[in-house]
Design an enzyme around this catalytic site. Structure first.
Site, short mmCIF file in Angstrom:
data_model
loop_
_atom_site.label_atom_id
_atom_site.label_comp_id
_atom_site.label_asym_id
_atom_site.label_seq_id
_atom_site.Cartn_x
_atom_site.Cartn_y
_atom_site.Cartn_z
N LYS A 47 0.81 -1.23 0.01
CA LYS A 47 -0.03 0.11 0.03
C LYS A 47 1.01 1.26 0.07
CE LYS A 47 -2.00 -1.05 3.88
NZ LYS A 47 -1.29 -2.39 4.08
N ARG A 79 -9.51 1.41 8.55
CA ARG A 79 -9.02 -0.09 8.73
C ARG A 79 -9.92 -0.99 9.49
NH1 ARG A 79 -3.15 0.81 8.71
NH2 ARG A 79 -2.13 -1.37 8.74
N ARG A 129 11.16 -5.71 4.80
CA ARG A 129 11.18 -4.41 4.75
C ARG A 129 12.12 -3.55 5.56
NH1 ARG A 129 5.23 -1.85 5.24
NH2 ARG A 129 5.14 -2.92 7.36
N ARG A 153 11.33 -2.16 11.06
CA ARG A 153 10.21 -1.72 12.03
C ARG A 153 10.00 -2.53 13.23
NH1 ARG A 153 5.20 0.31 8.45
NH2 ARG A 153 4.16 -0.92 10.09
N ARG A 171 -0.63 -9.13 13.42
CA ARG A 171 -1.15 -8.04 12.52
C ARG A 171 -2.09 -8.75 11.42
NH1 ARG A 171 3.75 -5.07 10.83
NH2 ARG A 171 2.54 -3.60 9.61
P1 ADP Z 1 2.09 -1.73 3.12
O1 ADP Z 1 2.08 -0.45 3.19
O2 ADP Z 1 0.86 -2.59 2.42
O3 ADP Z 1 2.45 -2.33 4.51
P2 ADP Z 1 4.83 -1.56 1.87
O4 ADP Z 1 4.50 -0.85 0.73
O5 ADP Z 1 5.69 -0.86 2.91
O6 ADP Z 1 3.34 -2.22 2.29
O7 ADP Z 1 5.73 -2.97 1.24
C1 ADP Z 1 6.01 -4.07 2.05
C2 ADP Z 1 7.34 -4.48 1.82
O8 ADP Z 1 7.22 -5.10 0.50
C3 ADP Z 1 8.33 -3.31 1.49
O9 ADP Z 1 9.69 -3.87 1.75
C4 ADP Z 1 8.25 -3.22 0.13
O10 ADP Z 1 9.74 -2.45 -0.37
C5 ADP Z 1 7.97 -4.44 -0.54
N1 ADP Z 1 7.45 -4.48 -1.56
C6 ADP Z 1 6.35 -3.63 -1.85
N2 ADP Z 1 5.84 -3.86 -3.28
C7 ADP Z 1 6.54 -4.94 -3.76
C8 ADP Z 1 6.19 -5.64 -4.96
N3 ADP Z 1 5.37 -5.57 -5.79
N4 ADP Z 1 6.96 -7.08 -4.94
C9 ADP Z 1 7.77 -7.11 -4.00
N5 ADP Z 1 8.03 -6.38 -2.90
C10 ADP Z 1 7.38 -5.43 -2.61
P1 ADP Z 2 1.01 -1.63 7.58
O1 ADP Z 2 0.67 -1.01 6.37
O2 ADP Z 2 2.40 -2.42 7.31
O3 ADP Z 2 0.08 -2.53 8.30
P2 ADP Z 2 0.91 0.93 8.86
O4 ADP Z 2 2.30 1.76 8.87
O5 ADP Z 2 -0.16 1.18 8.04
O6 ADP Z 2 1.60 -0.49 8.43
O7 ADP Z 2 0.24 0.63 10.53
C1 ADP Z 2 1.22 0.60 11.48
C2 ADP Z 2 0.52 0.18 12.84
O8 ADP Z 2 -0.31 1.45 13.12
C3 ADP Z 2 -0.93 -0.56 12.51
O9 ADP Z 2 -0.38 -1.95 12.98
C4 ADP Z 2 -1.83 -0.17 13.62
O10 ADP Z 2 -1.20 -0.37 14.82
C5 ADP Z 2 -1.63 1.36 13.64
N1 ADP Z 2 -2.41 1.98 12.82
C6 ADP Z 2 -2.13 2.66 11.60
N2 ADP Z 2 -3.34 2.98 10.91
C7 ADP Z 2 -4.38 2.70 11.63
C8 ADP Z 2 -5.57 2.78 11.63
N3 ADP Z 2 -6.25 3.29 10.66
N4 ADP Z 2 -6.69 2.44 12.75
C9 ADP Z 2 -5.80 1.82 13.73
N5 ADP Z 2 -4.50 1.45 13.91
C10 ADP Z 2 -3.82 1.95 12.73
#
Ligand code: ADP
Ligand code: ADP
Ligand code: ZN
Length: 214
Positions: free
Chosen positions: A13, A88, A127, A160, A171
């Site tokens: 995302k 979420r 990541r 992280r 998660r």
């Molecule tokens: P989210 O915001 O949904 O948690 P991220 O954008 O941070 O996800 O991506 C999660 C991990 O996967 C990061 O280390 C990112 O660099 C990697 N990643 C993102 N898109 C791809 C893809 N299409 N193929 C492989 N790895 C990816």
């Molecule tokens: P990812 O996309 O990899 O799950 P985020 O950076 O979006 O990671 O979120 C990290 C953490 O922040 C989540 O696991 C949650 O604890 C909190 N968080 C982020 N956005 C929300 C939301 N909209 N509602 C509740 N918790 C949130």
């Protein structure tokens, strides 16, 4: 253009939202980034949010909703935005729908990045995030030019706390229980668009551009 990003943790995302924001000149609003900035600054919100984040749980709705609804009134949102990590939960989605409806607005696209759980654990372990600008990399798939250093700003890259495997599993459970129902919610609103999240990041982006238009 008002866009929300749906998908499991690690689906991509943030990676896609940053590219969307750049291409369409709209702000990228990430609730995770907002919480991490608050934790870094040691604010009350940061202290409260950290308790939940470290356990892999969602921060309670009441700590998130007002923050986002207020953010969406800023001047930079006039041409839209890409929301990453919000909503979420169903109550968050309902609060968003209501706040937008009060201004005669609605979400235009809910982009759901689809990826099986098996792929997630691998992605999250690799990541790395920039401590300063929030840019994200993957040690194998999307490596920085120099190991451990952010391409964009030169700061240090870290794993992280909540990307450790035990927390990632929690998660994922939380995602299936509380966030996945949003797929139905936005399908009913008629704005859901699925994209395959398992392919190369530029191919995912290509599919998104097809949906949003050039
Ligand atoms: P989210 O915001 O949904 O948690 P991220 O954008 O941070 O996800 O991506 C999660 C991990 O996967 C990061 O280390 C990112 O660099 C990697 N990643 C993102 N898109 C791809 C893809 N299409 N193929 C492989 N790895 C990816
Ligand atoms: P990812 O996309 O990899 O799950 P985020 O950076 O979006 O990671 O979120 C990290 C953490 O922040 C989540 O696991 C949650 O604890 C909190 N968080 C982020 N956005 C929300 C939301 N909209 N509602 C509740 N918790 C949130
Ligand atoms: Zn950086």
């Amino acid at each position: 253009m008002k866009i929300i990003m749906l998908g499991a943790p690690g689906a991509g995302k943030g990676t896609q939202a940053k590219m969307i924001a750049e291409k369409y000149s709209i702000p990228h609003i990430s609730t995770g980034d907002i919480f991490r900035a608050n934790i870094k600054e040691g604010t009350d919100l940061g202290k409260k949010a950290k308790e939940y984040m470290d356990k892999g749980l969602l921060v309670p709705d009441e700590l998130v909703v007002d923050l986002v609804v207020d953010r969406l009134t800023w001047d930079d949102t006039k041409n839209g935005y890409v929301l990453d990590g919000f909503p979420r939960t169903i109550p968050q989605a309902e609060a968003l729908t209501k706040a937008l409806a009060a201004r005669g607005e609605k979400v235009d696209f809910a982009i759901n990045i689809d990826i099986p759980d098996e792929n997630i654990i691998e992605r999250m372990g690799g990541r790395r995030a920039c401590v300063t600008c929030g840019a994200t990399y993957h040690i194998v798939n999307i490596p920085p030019k120099k190991e451990g250093v952010c391409d964009k700003c030169g700061s240090e890259l870290i794993l992280r706390d909540d990307d450790k495997p035990e927390t990632v599993r929690k998660r994922l459970d939380v995602y299936h229980e509380q966030t996945q129902p949003l797929i139905d919610y936005y399908t009913k609103e008629g704005v859901l668009k699925d994209v395959d999240g398992t392919v190369d990041m530029m191919d995912v982006f290509g599919a998104i551009v097809q949906i949003l238009g050039e």
